[in-house]
Enzyme design. Structure first.
Site, mmCIF file in Angstrom:
data_model
loop_
_atom_site.group_PDB
_atom_site.id
_atom_site.type_symbol
_atom_site.label_atom_id
_atom_site.label_comp_id
_atom_site.label_asym_id
_atom_site.label_seq_id
_atom_site.Cartn_x
_atom_site.Cartn_y
_atom_site.Cartn_z
ATOM 1 N N GLN A 199 19.696 60.342 -8.478
ATOM 2 C CA GLN A 199 19.512 60.667 -9.903
ATOM 3 C C GLN A 199 20.271 59.680 -10.806
ATOM 4 O O GLN A 199 19.686 59.052 -11.704
ATOM 5 C CB GLN A 199 20.017 62.086 -10.161
ATOM 6 C CG GLN A 199 20.203 62.410 -11.648
ATOM 7 C CD GLN A 199 20.925 63.722 -11.903
ATOM 8 O OE1 GLN A 199 20.282 64.731 -12.137
ATOM 9 N NE2 GLN A 199 22.252 63.730 -11.871
ATOM 10 N N ASP A 200 21.567 59.515 -10.555
ATOM 11 C CA ASP A 200 22.382 58.676 -11.442
ATOM 12 C C ASP A 200 22.000 57.210 -11.308
ATOM 13 O O ASP A 200 21.973 56.471 -12.301
ATOM 14 C CB ASP A 200 23.880 58.832 -11.110
ATOM 15 C CG ASP A 200 24.390 60.219 -11.453
ATOM 16 O OD1 ASP A 200 23.580 61.071 -11.858
ATOM 17 O OD2 ASP A 200 25.602 60.448 -11.310
ATOM 18 N N LEU B 156 27.721 54.278 -6.506
ATOM 19 C CA LEU B 156 27.211 55.656 -6.611
ATOM 20 C C LEU B 156 26.751 56.188 -5.256
ATOM 21 O O LEU B 156 26.407 57.365 -5.156
ATOM 22 C CB LEU B 156 26.039 55.700 -7.604
ATOM 23 C CG LEU B 156 26.264 55.051 -8.975
ATOM 24 C CD1 LEU B 156 25.057 55.293 -9.876
ATOM 25 C CD2 LEU B 156 27.522 55.597 -9.644
ATOM 26 N N ALA B 157 26.718 55.334 -4.240
ATOM 27 C CA ALA B 157 26.270 55.780 -2.916
ATOM 28 C C ALA B 157 27.268 56.809 -2.397
ATOM 29 O O ALA B 157 28.471 56.559 -2.402
ATOM 30 C CB ALA B 157 26.199 54.599 -1.960
ATOM 31 N N ALA B 158 26.778 57.951 -1.973
ATOM 32 C CA ALA B 158 27.695 58.986 -1.469
ATOM 33 C C ALA B 158 26.925 60.069 -0.738
ATOM 34 O O ALA B 158 25.719 60.221 -0.932
ATOM 35 C CB ALA B 158 28.452 59.630 -2.636
ATOM 36 N N SER C 22 26.697 63.474 -1.335
ATOM 37 C CA SER C 22 27.152 64.142 -2.558
ATOM 38 C C SER C 22 26.882 65.651 -2.592
ATOM 39 O O SER C 22 27.206 66.304 -3.579
ATOM 40 C CB SER C 22 26.491 63.486 -3.774
ATOM 41 O OG SER C 22 25.100 63.686 -3.716
ATOM 42 N N THR D 92 34.821 62.679 -9.193
ATOM 43 C CA THR D 92 34.131 63.935 -9.487
ATOM 44 C C THR D 92 35.087 65.089 -9.790
ATOM 45 O O THR D 92 36.226 65.107 -9.304
ATOM 46 C CB THR D 92 33.261 64.358 -8.284
ATOM 47 O OG1 THR D 92 32.994 65.759 -8.347
ATOM 48 C CG2 THR D 92 33.935 64.090 -6.959
ATOM 49 N N GLU E 280 34.945 67.828 -8.474
ATOM 50 C CA GLU E 280 35.218 68.542 -7.216
ATOM 51 C C GLU E 280 36.610 68.195 -6.676
ATOM 52 O O GLU E 280 37.116 68.878 -5.795
ATOM 53 C CB GLU E 280 34.169 68.193 -6.165
ATOM 54 C CG GLU E 280 32.878 68.976 -6.292
ATOM 55 C CD GLU E 280 33.038 70.463 -6.069
ATOM 56 O OE1 GLU E 280 33.619 70.862 -5.055
ATOM 57 O OE2 GLU E 280 32.574 71.237 -6.924
ATOM 58 N N TYR F 103 34.040 67.013 0.976
ATOM 59 C CA TYR F 103 33.542 66.124 -0.079
ATOM 60 C C TYR F 103 34.649 65.847 -1.108
ATOM 61 O O TYR F 103 34.917 64.697 -1.459
ATOM 62 C CB TYR F 103 32.327 66.775 -0.756
ATOM 63 C CG TYR F 103 31.858 66.049 -1.999
ATOM 64 C CD1 TYR F 103 31.088 64.901 -1.914
ATOM 65 C CD2 TYR F 103 32.195 66.517 -3.273
ATOM 66 C CE1 TYR F 103 30.662 64.235 -3.055
ATOM 67 C CE2 TYR F 103 31.780 65.854 -4.421
ATOM 68 C CZ TYR F 103 31.014 64.711 -4.300
ATOM 69 O OH TYR F 103 30.601 64.052 -5.433
ATOM 70 N N LYS G 172 36.622 62.261 -2.002
ATOM 71 C CA LYS G 172 36.619 61.683 -3.348
ATOM 72 C C LYS G 172 38.045 61.506 -3.897
ATOM 73 O O LYS G 172 38.291 60.589 -4.661
ATOM 74 C CB LYS G 172 35.770 62.552 -4.288
ATOM 75 C CG LYS G 172 34.269 62.444 -4.010
ATOM 76 C CD LYS G 172 33.738 61.072 -4.433
ATOM 77 C CE LYS G 172 32.239 60.969 -4.326
ATOM 78 N NZ LYS G 172 31.703 59.726 -4.887
HETATM 79 O O1 G4F Z 1 24.722 72.639 -7.753
HETATM 80 P P1 G4F Z 1 25.806 72.655 -6.756
HETATM 81 O O2 G4F Z 1 25.408 72.437 -5.337
HETATM 82 O O3 G4F Z 1 26.861 71.577 -7.242
HETATM 83 P P2 G4F Z 1 28.416 71.362 -6.952
HETATM 84 O O4 G4F Z 1 28.818 71.906 -5.650
HETATM 85 O O5 G4F Z 1 29.174 71.816 -8.153
HETATM 86 O O6 G4F Z 1 28.502 69.771 -6.830
HETATM 87 C C1 G4F Z 1 27.829 68.889 -7.721
HETATM 88 O O7 G4F Z 1 28.658 68.568 -8.809
HETATM 89 C C2 G4F Z 1 29.857 67.867 -8.464
HETATM 90 C C3 G4F Z 1 30.620 67.591 -9.751
HETATM 91 O O8 G4F Z 1 31.494 68.660 -9.972
HETATM 92 C C4 G4F Z 1 29.518 66.578 -7.732
HETATM 93 F F1 G4F Z 1 30.650 65.954 -7.374
HETATM 94 C C5 G4F Z 1 28.695 66.898 -6.512
HETATM 95 O O9 G4F Z 1 28.312 65.679 -5.878
HETATM 96 C C6 G4F Z 1 27.449 67.642 -6.952
HETATM 97 O O10 G4F Z 1 26.685 66.784 -7.779
HETATM 98 O O11 G4F Z 1 26.598 74.034 -6.801
HETATM 99 C C7 G4F Z 1 27.141 74.567 -7.986
HETATM 100 C C8 G4F Z 1 27.668 75.965 -7.744
HETATM 101 C C9 G4F Z 1 28.562 76.138 -6.515
HETATM 102 O O12 G4F Z 1 29.664 76.939 -6.863
HETATM 103 C C10 G4F Z 1 27.692 76.879 -5.499
HETATM 104 O O13 G4F Z 1 28.429 77.722 -4.601
HETATM 105 O O14 G4F Z 1 26.531 76.823 -7.502
HETATM 106 C C11 G4F Z 1 26.854 77.718 -6.451
HETATM 107 N N1 G4F Z 1 25.599 78.196 -5.841
HETATM 108 C C12 G4F Z 1 25.191 79.498 -5.816
HETATM 109 N N2 G4F Z 1 24.017 79.599 -5.181
HETATM 110 C C13 G4F Z 1 24.685 77.452 -5.210
HETATM 111 C C14 G4F Z 1 23.685 78.338 -4.791
HETATM 112 N N3 G4F Z 1 24.615 76.113 -4.970
HETATM 113 C C15 G4F Z 1 23.512 75.634 -4.331
HETATM 114 N N4 G4F Z 1 23.417 74.303 -4.144
HETATM 115 N N5 G4F Z 1 22.516 76.473 -3.884
HETATM 116 C C16 G4F Z 1 22.549 77.842 -4.089
HETATM 117 O O15 G4F Z 1 21.648 78.575 -3.676
#
Ligand code: G4F
Length: 340
Positions: A13-14, A81-83, A85, A126, A128, A150, A154
């Site tokens: 994406q980025d 940006l490769a990771a 992620s 990030t 995170e 992750y 980072k």
């Molecule tokens: O969308 P997420 O998977 O993103 P997360 O883990 O925040 O990470 C993203 O943002 C980071 C920046 O802070 C980046 F570094 C990283 O590479 C990535 O881009 O999850 C967001 C939240 C989490 O708390 C997760 O537990 O949503 C919660 N969640 C609840 N249900 C879910 C789900 N996440 C996912 N992926 N799928 C679900 O069904």
């Protein structure tokens, strides 16, 4: 002479939005992708730039490959940006995550250290990295407390950038980006999953969606706003690290509710904990359930940025609020469904 930029992870994406932005600034853009990965340039195609970029085959974990590519291109700027992620997958693939996210950066820094050319490097750090350190707004001085392999990878990379900047005077910096989304977001991330699956439910192409921890809070911005911040950071004479975010956070449940509202799905939540569910009031059918499958061994519950330093020193601020972001993602998703 055109300035030259190398973007690692151009297919993400980025990478795609950054390439478009740099082309608008008249850069010659090189984009690297992994030799063994499925060659997927659908994001570049969607932005209409697939023929404007020179794609380079690069194995970022191999020093020889990184050394060869950087010395061949001689870029003015590198955006790493490769990771690996996806936070949830990093629990299943910790070694791969740390190799890709830490050692690959070390390869780039070592090549830069030995290069005669002045190269500037942007590293994708990030939010995170902060884990569950604080419930308050997070800035550049907040302590790290990563809650996933992750996040650990980072934090290590973040310190490598600081070390090489101090020890060898390299022109490198890290952008500590909070969550940033768009129509190009991968379907494994929660925002895209919600928009896609609710749109499918609305169009009778799916009955139910399963989510994990819907009470986690995230500070969500719009990815094209954020790639501009990456570029701005690299234009500073004295390189520094910046927090990039909106300064506002919402729960996953808020994101669901705002998406339902935009899609005109009239819904109601009932129950508690693992039994909580969301009902479509039009037909009384359950459309969202909670599943343990989507819980992580450890989650980050609260992420909210304080982007004051970026505002002051980069003259940058997030221009897109959550409602507008959801509208952009839903409109794109529904256009896609209607074309199918
Ligand atoms: O969308 P997420 O998977 O993103 P997360 O883990 O925040 O990470 C993203 O943002 C980071 C920046 O802070 C980046 F570094 C990283 O590479 C990535 O881009 O999850 C967001 C939240 C989490 O708390 C997760 O537990 O949503 C919660 N969640 C609840 N249900 C879910 C789900 N996440 C996912 N992926 N799928 C679900 O069904």
């Amino acid at each position: 002479m055109k300035r030259k930029a190398l973007i690692t992870g151009i297919m993400g994406q980025d990478g795609a939005y950054l390439a478009k932005f740099l082309l608008s600034k008249k850069y010659k853009v090189y984009g690297s992708y992994r030799r063994n990965s499925n060659y997927e340039n659908n994001r570049l195609r969607k932005l209409g730039i697939e023929n404007k970029i020179e794609l380079i085959d690069l194995e970022i974990n191999e020093f020889a490959s990184v050394n060869y590519v950087i010395n061949k291109i001689k870029p003015d700027e590198i955006y790493n940006l490769a990771a690996m992620s996806f936070v949830a997958s990093s629990f299943e693939q910790p070694l791969y995550t740390i190799h890709t996210n830490f050692f690959a950066l070390l390869n780039i820094l070592e090549v830069m250290k030995n290069s005669k050319k002045k190269i500037s490097l942007y590293q994708a750090s990030t939010s995170e990295m902060f884990g569950n350190e604080t419930q308050k707004s997070i800035d550049e001085n907040t302590n790290f407390d990563p809650a996933s392999p992750y996040g650990v990878s980072k934090v290590g990379s973040h310190y490598l950038v600081k070390l090489y900047r101090k020890a060898y005077n390299l022109h490198c910096c890290s952008g500590i980006l909070f969550n940033h989304e768009s129509p190009l977001r991968g379907e494994e991330f929660v925002t895209k999953k919600i928009v896609k699956q609710l749109s499918e439910i609305l169009n009778n192409k799916r009955k139910i969606m399963y989510l994990g921890n819907i009470y986690a809070k995230r500070d969500w911005g719009f990815a094209p706003d954020y790639v501009e911040a990456m570029w701005k950071m690299l234009q500073l004479k004295k390189k520094d690290d910046f927090v990039i975010g909106t300064g506002i956070c919402y729960t996953i449940k808020d994101f669901v509710n705002l998406t339902c509202k935009y899609l005109k799905l009239n819904t109601k939540w009932v129950g508690k904990g693992i039994n909580e569910k969301c009902i479509n009031l039009k037909n009384n059918k359950t459309i969202i359930k909670i599943s343990k499958k989507f819980y992580r061994p450890l989650d980050v519950n609260h992420l909210k940025s304080n982007p004051a330093k970026a505002k002051k020193q980069l003259n940058w601020k997030a221009n897109t609020n959550l409602k507008t972001l959801i509208k952009k993602m839903c409109d794109d998703q529904n256009l896609f469904i209607s074309l199918k």
